[in-house]
Design a protein around this motif. Structure first.
Motif, PDB file in Angstrom:
ATOM      1  N   ALA B  25       0.842  -1.210   0.000  1.00 52.40           N
ATOM      2  CA  ALA B  25       0.000   0.000   0.000  1.00 52.40           C
ATOM      3  C   ALA B  25       0.870   1.251   0.000  1.00 52.40           C
ATOM      4  CB  ALA B  25      -0.925  -0.004   1.215  1.00 52.40           C
ATOM      5  N   LEU B  26       1.925   1.237   0.810  1.00 50.50           N
ATOM      6  CA  LEU B  26       2.826   2.392   0.858  1.00 50.50           C
ATOM      7  C   LEU B  26       3.504   2.585  -0.491  1.00 50.50           C
ATOM      8  CD1 LEU B  26       4.509   1.778   4.351  1.00 50.50           C
ATOM      9  CD2 LEU B  26       2.826   3.543   3.792  1.00 50.50           C
ATOM     10  N   TYR B  27       3.931   1.468  -1.058  1.00 47.38           N
ATOM     11  CA  TYR B  27       4.619   1.539  -2.345  1.00 47.38           C
ATOM     12  C   TYR B  27       3.693   2.110  -3.424  1.00 47.38           C
ATOM     13  CZ  TYR B  27       6.948   0.039  -6.597  1.00 47.38           C
ATOM     14  OH  TYR B  27       7.533   0.015  -7.827  1.00 47.38           O
ATOM     15  N   ALA B  28       2.458   1.603  -3.467  1.00 52.89           N
ATOM     16  CA  ALA B  28       1.504   2.075  -4.478  1.00 52.89           C
ATOM     17  C   ALA B  28       1.246   3.570  -4.308  1.00 52.89           C
ATOM     18  CB  ALA B  28       0.193   1.293  -4.380  1.00 52.89           C
ATOM     19  N   TYR B  29       1.131   4.007  -3.059  1.00 48.84           N
ATOM     20  CA  TYR B  29       0.898   5.433  -2.777  1.00 48.84           C
ATOM     21  C   TYR B  29       2.051   6.273  -3.310  1.00 48.84           C
ATOM     22  CZ  TYR B  29      -0.117   9.658  -0.051  1.00 48.84           C
ATOM     23  OH  TYR B  29      -0.402  10.950   0.333  1.00 48.84           O
ATOM     24  N   ALA B  30       3.269   5.846  -3.019  1.00 49.77           N
ATOM     25  CA  ALA B  30       4.439   6.618  -3.457  1.00 49.77           C
ATOM     26  C   ALA B  30       4.602   6.558  -4.969  1.00 49.77           C
ATOM     27  CB  ALA B  30       5.701   6.099  -2.772  1.00 49.77           C
ATOM     28  N   ARG B  31       4.408   5.369  -5.516  1.00 48.90           N
ATOM     29  CA  ARG B  31       4.630   5.164  -6.943  1.00 48.90           C
ATOM     30  C   ARG B  31       3.704   6.035  -7.783  1.00 48.90           C
ATOM     31  NH1 ARG B  31       6.428   0.881 -10.422  1.00 48.90           N
ATOM     32  NH2 ARG B  31       6.778   2.029 -12.333  1.00 48.90           N
ATOM     33  N   ALA B  32       2.474   6.177  -7.302  1.00 53.27           N
ATOM     34  CA  ALA B  32       1.504   6.971  -8.054  1.00 53.27           C
ATOM     35  C   ALA B  32       1.886   8.442  -8.067  1.00 53.27           C
ATOM     36  CB  ALA B  32       0.116   6.808  -7.443  1.00 53.27           C
ATOM     37  N   ARG B  33       2.769   8.825  -7.157  1.00 54.66           N
ATOM     38  CA  ARG B  33       3.073  10.253  -7.032  1.00 54.66           C
ATOM     39  C   ARG B  33       4.471  10.639  -7.445  1.00 54.66           C
ATOM     40  NH1 ARG B  33      -0.824   8.622  -3.895  1.00 54.66           N
ATOM     41  NH2 ARG B  33      -2.479  10.007  -3.218  1.00 54.66           N
ATOM     42  N   VAL B  34       5.345   9.692  -7.644  1.00 57.25           N
ATOM     43  CA  VAL B  34       6.712  10.072  -8.019  1.00 57.25           C
ATOM     44  C   VAL B  34       7.052   9.761  -9.466  1.00 57.25           C
ATOM     45  CG1 VAL B  34       7.674   9.938  -5.716  1.00 57.25           C
ATOM     46  CG2 VAL B  34       7.730   7.921  -7.178  1.00 57.25           C
ATOM     47  N   GLY B  35       6.144   9.127 -10.192  1.00 62.65           N
ATOM     48  CA  GLY B  35       6.453   8.898 -11.586  1.00 62.65           C
ATOM     49  C   GLY B  35       7.024   7.517 -11.827  1.00 62.65           C
ATOM     50  N   ASP B  37      10.050   5.975 -12.054  1.00 62.35           N
ATOM     51  CA  ASP B  37      11.186   5.260 -11.488  1.00 62.35           C
ATOM     52  C   ASP B  37      10.785   4.478 -10.228  1.00 62.35           C
ATOM     53  OD1 ASP B  37      13.504   4.357 -10.446  1.00 62.35           O
ATOM     54  OD2 ASP B  37      14.576   6.265 -10.534  1.00 62.35           O
ATOM     55  N   PRO B  38      10.767   3.125 -10.309  1.00 64.76           N
ATOM     56  CA  PRO B  38      10.325   2.358  -9.144  1.00 64.76           C
ATOM     57  C   PRO B  38      11.267   2.501  -7.949  1.00 64.76           C
ATOM     58  CG  PRO B  38      11.205   0.897 -10.825  1.00 64.76           C
ATOM     59  CD  PRO B  38      11.136   2.274 -11.433  1.00 64.76           C
ATOM     60  N   HIS B  39      12.560   2.796  -8.216  1.00 64.46           N
ATOM     61  CA  HIS B  39      13.516   2.835  -7.108  1.00 64.46           C
ATOM     62  C   HIS B  39      13.241   3.995  -6.157  1.00 64.46           C
ATOM     63  CE1 HIS B  39      15.576  -0.365  -9.044  1.00 64.46           C
ATOM     64  NE2 HIS B  39      15.731   0.346 -10.158  1.00 64.46           N
ATOM     65  N   ILE B  40      12.755   5.113  -6.715  1.00 65.05           N
ATOM     66  CA  ILE B  40      12.459   6.253  -5.849  1.00 65.05           C
ATOM     67  C   ILE B  40      11.347   5.871  -4.871  1.00 65.05           C
ATOM     68  CG2 ILE B  40      11.621   8.635  -5.797  1.00 65.05           C
ATOM     69  CD1 ILE B  40      12.919   9.039  -8.514  1.00 65.05           C
ATOM     70  N   ALA B  41      10.309   5.226  -5.397  1.00 64.69           N
ATOM     71  CA  ALA B  41       9.198   4.815  -4.531  1.00 64.69           C
ATOM     72  C   ALA B  41       9.675   3.815  -3.484  1.00 64.69           C
ATOM     73  CB  ALA B  41       8.068   4.233  -5.372  1.00 64.69           C
ATOM     74  N   GLU B  42      10.546   2.880  -3.880  1.00 58.31           N
ATOM     75  CA  GLU B  42      11.073   1.895  -2.921  1.00 58.31           C
ATOM     76  C   GLU B  42      11.863   2.603  -1.815  1.00 58.31           C
ATOM     77  OE1 GLU B  42      13.370  -0.705  -5.377  1.00 58.31           O
ATOM     78  OE2 GLU B  42      11.594  -1.528  -6.383  1.00 58.31           O
ATOM     79  N   ASP B  43      12.719   3.538  -2.211  1.00 54.58           N
ATOM     80  CA  ASP B  43      13.507   4.267  -1.212  1.00 54.58           C
ATOM     81  C   ASP B  43      12.622   5.039  -0.244  1.00 54.58           C
ATOM     82  OD1 ASP B  43      15.776   3.308  -2.346  1.00 54.58           O
ATOM     83  OD2 ASP B  43      16.337   5.164  -3.386  1.00 54.58           O
ATOM     84  N   LEU B  44      11.536   5.621  -0.799  1.00 54.08           N
ATOM     85  CA  LEU B  44      10.643   6.401   0.067  1.00 54.08           C
ATOM     86  C   LEU B  44       9.956   5.504   1.091  1.00 54.08           C
ATOM     87  CD1 LEU B  44       9.118   8.864  -2.533  1.00 54.08           C
ATOM     88  CD2 LEU B  44      10.522   9.472  -0.561  1.00 54.08           C
ATOM     89  N   VAL B  45       9.559   4.307   0.653  1.00 57.60           N
ATOM     90  CA  VAL B  45       8.943   3.358   1.590  1.00 57.60           C
ATOM     91  C   VAL B  45       9.928   3.035   2.703  1.00 57.60           C
ATOM     92  CG1 VAL B  45       8.082   0.994   1.848  1.00 57.60           C
ATOM     93  CG2 VAL B  45       7.378   2.375  -0.113  1.00 57.60           C
ATOM     94  N   GLN B  46      11.175   2.797   2.315  1.00 58.54           N
ATOM     95  CA  GLN B  46      12.201   2.470   3.307  1.00 58.54           C
ATOM     96  C   GLN B  46      12.407   3.637   4.292  1.00 58.54           C
ATOM     97  OE1 GLN B  46      15.800   0.589   1.812  1.00 58.54           O
ATOM     98  NE2 GLN B  46      17.041   1.936   3.107  1.00 58.54           N
ATOM     99  N   GLU B  47      12.533   4.843   3.746  1.00 61.97           N
ATOM    100  CA  GLU B  47      12.721   6.010   4.616  1.00 61.97           C
ATOM    101  C   GLU B  47      11.560   6.182   5.576  1.00 61.97           C
ATOM    102  OE1 GLU B  47      13.663   9.855   2.962  1.00 61.97           O
ATOM    103  OE2 GLU B  47      14.675   8.866   1.275  1.00 61.97           O
ATOM    104  N   ALA B  48      10.340   5.985   5.048  1.00 59.67           N
ATOM    105  CA  ALA B  48       9.155   6.172   5.877  1.00 59.67           C
ATOM    106  C   ALA B  48       9.142   5.156   7.020  1.00 59.67           C
ATOM    107  CB  ALA B  48       7.889   6.062   5.038  1.00 59.67           C
ATOM    108  N   LEU B  49       9.484   3.895   6.708  1.00 56.51           N
ATOM    109  CA  LEU B  49       9.473   2.864   7.751  1.00 56.51           C
ATOM    110  C   LEU B  49      10.566   3.134   8.786  1.00 56.51           C
ATOM    111  CD1 LEU B  49       8.684  -0.327   5.640  1.00 56.51           C
ATOM    112  CD2 LEU B  49       7.202   0.836   7.270  1.00 56.51           C
ATOM    113  N   LEU B  50      11.715   3.601   8.337  1.00 58.11           N
ATOM    114  CA  LEU B  50      12.779   3.947   9.283  1.00 58.11           C
ATOM    115  C   LEU B  50      12.330   5.082  10.197  1.00 58.11           C
ATOM    116  CD1 LEU B  50      16.008   3.740   7.066  1.00 58.11           C
ATOM    117  CD2 LEU B  50      15.369   2.237   8.962  1.00 58.11           C
ATOM    118  N   THR B  83      12.944  18.596  -3.167  1.00 61.10           N
ATOM    119  CA  THR B  83      14.345  18.510  -3.587  1.00 61.10           C
ATOM    120  C   THR B  83      14.459  18.345  -5.090  1.00 61.10           C
ATOM    121  OG1 THR B  83      14.626  17.293  -1.546  1.00 61.10           O
ATOM    122  CG2 THR B  83      16.538  17.430  -2.978  1.00 61.10           C
ATOM    123  N   SER B  84      13.625  17.476  -5.654  1.00 59.15           N
ATOM    124  CA  SER B  84      13.785  17.208  -7.089  1.00 59.15           C
ATOM    125  C   SER B  84      13.361  18.419  -7.915  1.00 59.15           C
ATOM    126  CB  SER B  84      13.009  15.956  -7.500  1.00 59.15           C
ATOM    127  OG  SER B  84      11.641  16.219  -7.520  1.00 59.15           O
TER     128      SER B  84
END
Lengths: 98, 213
Positions: B25-35, B37-50, B83-84
Motif C-alpha cells: 500500500a505504501l509503495y503504491a501510494y508513493a509510486r503513483a506520485r513520483v512517476g 522510477d520504481p527505485h524512488i518509490a522503494e527508497d521512500l517506503v524504506q525512509e518512511a518505515l525507518l 528537492t527534485s
C-alpha cells in the motif's frame, strides 16, 4: 483614464488562448477585476471557451475524487520481492543498532 | 484506535510486520506520485518505515496504523518532490515572454498564431451525463482510472507532481509554492499546461473514444 482604456482593450481583444490561461488561473486565485470582466465577456460569445471552463471544473472534481485511489504510472503496484527483502534487511539492521 | 505515547523502540518483528502488512500500500501510494522510477518509490517506503521506527508515538490497529504510516510517507514524499523540483529549477516563464516569447505559455500546439483554438474542445458527452451528474461513479470506474493514469504518465513529471498535489491532495497553490520553493507565476504556468494536456488526453481517450457511458 489610460487604465480604463487598457481594461477596455483587454476585454475586447482577449484571445481564446489568453482566456484559457485566465480560466486556469481562476482555479488557483481570484483574478483581477478587469480580467474577470474580460473572461466574462469572452465567454458570452465563445462556445469553445465555455466548454473549456466546464471541462476544467470536471477535471478538478475528478482528480479530487480520485484522492488516495491514485492511478499508478504504469508498472507494478506492489513492492518487488527483491525490494521488500532489501527494505527488510535495512529495518533489521536499524532495529539491532538501536 | 489507541495512541501509544513514548512507545519503546519497535522490535524487529514489528517493523517486519509493517512491511508485510502495509508495504504494498505504501509503495503504491508513493509510486503513483513520483512517476516512473520504481527505485524512488522503494527508497521512500524504506525512509518512511525507518522514520516510523524512530517515532516516539504510534498508532495501533490495522487501519489506524496504515494511515499513520501513509502520513509519514507523505512527508517523505513532499521532501523528495521539493528537492527534485529544486535540483532542476523551473525555467523562467512569464506572460511577457520567457525563454520563448512566442510560446511563453507552452501551448502553441493548442492555439494558432492569432490565439484561436486549433482544435476547439469537443463536447464531453460522458462528462455531462456521468461526471456532472455523478463524478463519484466515474472516479470509481477502473477503466477510467486506467485512462487517467495513462494521461498522467504522459505529462512531464514535474507537471504531474504539481497537478497531483494541487488537485488530488487539495493543497492550495500558495501553500504548494511555499512548500516547493517555486514562484506562483511558474506554478500557474505549469498547472495550466498540465490541465490543458490532461483535458485533451481525456477527451481523446475517454470522452470521445467510444467509451462514453
Amino acid at each position: 483614464m489610460s487604465f480604463l482604456w487598457r481594461a477596455l482593450a483587454t476585454i475586447l481583444l482577449l484571445t481564446c488562448r489568453q482566456a484559457a490561461t485566465l480560466l486556469s488561473q481562476a482555479e488557483d486565485r481570484r483574478l483581477a477585476a478587469h480580467h474577470r470582466a474580460a473572461v466574462a465577456v469572452h465567454l458570452i460569445t465563445c462556445r469553445s471557451c465555455r466548454r473549456y471552463r466546464r471541462q476544467l471544473v470536471a477535471l478538478r472534481q475528478l482528480l479530487a475524487l480520485m484522492g488516495d485511489a491514485a492511478p499508478v504510472y504504469g508498472g507494478a503496484q506492489r513492492l518487488s520481492p527483491q525490494a521488500a527483502a532489501r527494505v527488510r534487511s535495512v529495518l533489521e539492521r536499524r532495529a539491532e543498532g538501536s | 484506535m489507541d495512541v501509544v505515547q513514548n512507545a519503546p523502540a519497535p522490535s524487529p518483528q514489528t517493523a517486519a510486520r509493517w512491511l508485510e502488512d502495509h508495504g504494498d500500500a505504501l509503495y503504491a501510494y508513493a509510486r503513483a506520485r513520483v512517476g516512473r522510477d520504481p527505485h524512488i518509490a522503494e527508497d521512500l517506503v524504506q525512509e518512511a518505515l525507518l522514520a516510523a521506527m524512530a517515532s516516539a508515538n504510534r498508532l495501533e490497529g490495522q487501519a489506524a496504523e496504515r494511515s499513520w504510516l501513509i502520513g509519514i510517507l507523505r512527508h517523505k514524499l513532499l521532501d523528495h518532490l521539493r528537492t527534485s523540483l529544486r535540483e532542476r529549477p523551473f525555467s523562467v516563464v512569464n506572460a511577457r515572454g520567457g525563454d520563448d516569447a512566442d510560446d511563453a505559455d507552452g501551448l502553441a500546439d493548442l492555439f494558432d498564431r492569432r490565439g484561436r483554438w486549433k482544435t476547439p474542445p469537443s463536447k464531453w458527452t460522458a462528462a455531462t451525463t456521468a461526471a456532472a451528474a455523478d463524478p463519484h461513479a466515474l472516479a470509481e470506474s477502473a477503466e477510467f482510472k486506467d485512462v487517467l493514469g495513462h494521461c498522467l504518465s504522459r505529462l512531464p513529471s514535474r507537471m504531474a507532481h504539481l497537478s497531483w498535489l494541487r488537485a488530488a491532495e487539495g493543497i492550495e497553490t500558495r501553500e504548494l509554492c511555499r512548500q516547493l520553493d517555486v514562484s506562483e507565476v511558474n506554478a500557474w504556468t505549469l498547472l495550466h499546461r498540465a490541465r490543458s494536456r490532461l483535458r485533451r488526453c481525456l477527451s481523446l481517450h475517454w470522452f470521445e473514444g467510444g467509451k462514453a457511458r
